[in-house]
Motif scaffolding. Structure first.
Motif, PDB file in Angstrom:
ATOM      1  N   LEU A  96     -48.062 -28.941   3.684  1.00 34.76           N
ATOM      2  CA  LEU A  96     -49.473 -28.706   3.409  1.00 34.76           C
ATOM      3  C   LEU A  96     -49.684 -27.219   3.169  1.00 34.76           C
ATOM      4  CD1 LEU A  96     -50.965 -30.930   6.257  1.00 34.76           C
ATOM      5  CD2 LEU A  96     -50.554 -31.565   3.871  1.00 34.76           C
ATOM      6  N   VAL A  97     -50.432 -26.889   2.132  1.00 29.68           N
ATOM      7  CA  VAL A  97     -50.703 -25.491   1.796  1.00 29.68           C
ATOM      8  C   VAL A  97     -52.214 -25.294   1.756  1.00 29.68           C
ATOM      9  CG1 VAL A  97     -50.313 -23.618   0.160  1.00 29.68           C
ATOM     10  CG2 VAL A  97     -48.572 -25.409   0.425  1.00 29.68           C
ATOM     11  N   ASN A  98     -52.746 -24.574   2.748  1.00 29.41           N
ATOM     12  CA  ASN A  98     -54.199 -24.356   2.833  1.00 29.41           C
ATOM     13  C   ASN A  98     -54.936 -25.681   2.655  1.00 29.41           C
ATOM     14  OD1 ASN A  98     -53.625 -21.646   3.027  1.00 29.41           O
ATOM     15  ND2 ASN A  98     -54.353 -21.108   1.009  1.00 29.41           N
ATOM     16  N   ALA A  99     -54.479 -26.702   3.341  1.00 33.04           N
ATOM     17  CA  ALA A  99     -54.879 -28.066   3.015  1.00 33.04           C
ATOM     18  C   ALA A  99     -55.958 -28.640   3.927  1.00 33.04           C
ATOM     19  CB  ALA A  99     -53.654 -28.972   3.067  1.00 33.04           C
ATOM     20  N   VAL A 180     -43.469 -38.567   8.844  1.00 32.65           N
ATOM     21  CA  VAL A 180     -42.630 -37.722   7.992  1.00 32.65           C
ATOM     22  C   VAL A 180     -42.752 -36.287   8.506  1.00 32.65           C
ATOM     23  CG1 VAL A 180     -42.374 -36.762   5.665  1.00 32.65           C
ATOM     24  CG2 VAL A 180     -42.894 -39.182   5.956  1.00 32.65           C
ATOM     25  N   PRO A 181     -41.660 -35.557   8.660  1.00 30.44           N
ATOM     26  CA  PRO A 181     -41.759 -34.162   9.101  1.00 30.44           C
ATOM     27  C   PRO A 181     -42.734 -33.387   8.216  1.00 30.44           C
ATOM     28  CG  PRO A 181     -39.470 -34.862   9.093  1.00 30.44           C
ATOM     29  CD  PRO A 181     -40.249 -35.970   8.452  1.00 30.44           C
ATOM     30  N   THR A 182     -43.672 -32.687   8.872  1.00 28.09           N
ATOM     31  CA  THR A 182     -44.755 -32.022   8.155  1.00 28.09           C
ATOM     32  C   THR A 182     -44.846 -30.560   8.571  1.00 28.09           C
ATOM     33  OG1 THR A 182     -46.008 -34.101   8.056  1.00 28.09           O
ATOM     34  CG2 THR A 182     -47.243 -32.069   7.667  1.00 28.09           C
ATOM     35  N   ARG A 183     -45.047 -29.693   7.581  1.00 28.48           N
ATOM     36  CA  ARG A 183     -45.302 -28.274   7.838  1.00 28.48           C
ATOM     37  C   ARG A 183     -46.679 -27.928   7.300  1.00 28.48           C
ATOM     38  NH1 ARG A 183     -41.152 -24.821   4.894  1.00 28.48           N
ATOM     39  NH2 ARG A 183     -41.995 -23.139   6.212  1.00 28.48           N
TER      40      ARG A 183
END
Length: 235
Positions: A96-99, A180-183
Motif C-alpha cells: 500500500l502506498v499512501n493508501a 497476504v503479507p502486506t506493507r
C-alpha cells in the motif's frame, strides 16, 4: 526478479506510474500497468477484473512462479480495489502506498467520514501554517506541492477525470483483509492523508506500522527512485 502490478489511485491512469515502471524494469523486474475502467457504472469488482486481466495478458499463467513473486502495489484509492485481486490471482505481496484501507462493508464514499480524513487534513494544514482560504483543499497544493513543475503541468494538461461514481457507492465486498503479507509505505509529507492519520489507520485496521518515505501523496511522481528502492524490498 518479481512481477509488479502497479494499481493507480483516483486518476485511474497508468501514467501515474510512468517514472516508476522503467526504474523497476532496469532492475530486472517485470511490470504491469493499466488504465482502470472509466465508465460511470464501473465498480470495484470491475477494477479488480481489469487488473486481473492485465496481469493474465502479460503473464498467461497468472503468476510468474515461486522464484518471481507477484507483488500488487496500490496507490491511494487503489487500497480498495487491489486487495480484491488476491482472490483472483496468486498474489505473494500487497504494498500500500499512501493508501486508503477499507473494512468489510464500508464504501469508499463512507470511508472519509468514518476515519476522520477531513479533520486530519485540516489539522495538518494548520500545523503547516495554512489558514483561511489557503487551508482549503486544492489539488496543486495538497497533491502536487512536491512534484516537479513540468510533471505537474503535464498532469493538468489533459481532460480532468476522476474515478467512476459507482466505485464510491459499492460496499467493500471482502469479509476480511486478504491473508497476504502486506506493507504500508507512507510519504511523511503527505498533506492529504497525513502521516499520523495513516499511522493510526494502519494500526487500527491492519495491525501494521507504516514505513516512512520522503515525499507527499504522489510518491511515484515526486520520489520515484526512493519509492522503487522501497518496493524492491517486497520481492
Amino acid at each position: 526478479m518479481a512481477t509488479y502490478v502497479l494499481v493507480p489511485g483516483a486518476d485511474g491512469t497508468a501514467w501515474y506510474w510512468h517514472l516508476v515502471a522503467p526504474l523497476l524494469r532496469e532492475r530486472g523486474h517485470h511490470v504491469v500497468t493499466l488504465d482502470l475502467p472509466s465508465r460511470d457504472t464501473a465498480t470495484l469488482d470491475d477494477f479488480a477484473e481489469a487488473i486481473t486481466a492485465a496481469v493474465r495478458a502479460e503473464v498467461p499463467s497468472g503468476a510468474p512462479g515461486p522464484e518471481a513473486p507477484l507483488v500488487v502495489v496500490a496507490q491511494s484509492l487503489g487500497g480498495f480495489s487491489a486487495p480484491l485481486v488476491c482472490g483472483r490471482l496468486p498474489v505473494d505481496r500487497l504494498v500500500l502506498v499512501n493508501a486508503m484501507v477499507p473494512v468489510p462493508g464500508e464504501s469508499a464514499g463512507e470511508w472519509w467520514g468514518n476515519v476522520g480524513q477531513a479533520q486530519a487534513r485540516e489539522q495538518y494544514a494548520e500545523a503547516l501554517g495554512r489558514t483561511g482560504t489557503d487551508a482549503e483543499f486544492d489539488p496543486r497544493t495538497d497533491f502536487f506541492h512536491d512534484v516537479p513543475p513540468a510533471l505537474t503541468e503535464e498532469a493538468f494538461a489533459g481532460e480532468p477525470s476522476g474515478p467512476p461514481p459507482a466505485v464510491f457507492a459499492q460496499p467493500w465486498p471482502l469479509a476480511a483483509w486478504p491473508d497476504v503479507p502486506t506493507r504500508f509505505l507512507q510519504g511523511r509529507g503527505d498533506r492529504f492523508f497525513p502521516l499520523e492519520f495513516q499511522r493510526r489507520l494502519a494500526r487500527e485496521r491492519l495491525g501494521l506500522d507504516v514505513e516512512e518515505l520522503p515525499g507527499g501523496h504522489l510518491l511515484a511522481l515526486s520520489r520515484p527512485r526512493e519509492l522503487v528502492d522501497a518496493l524492491v524490498q517486497s520481492a
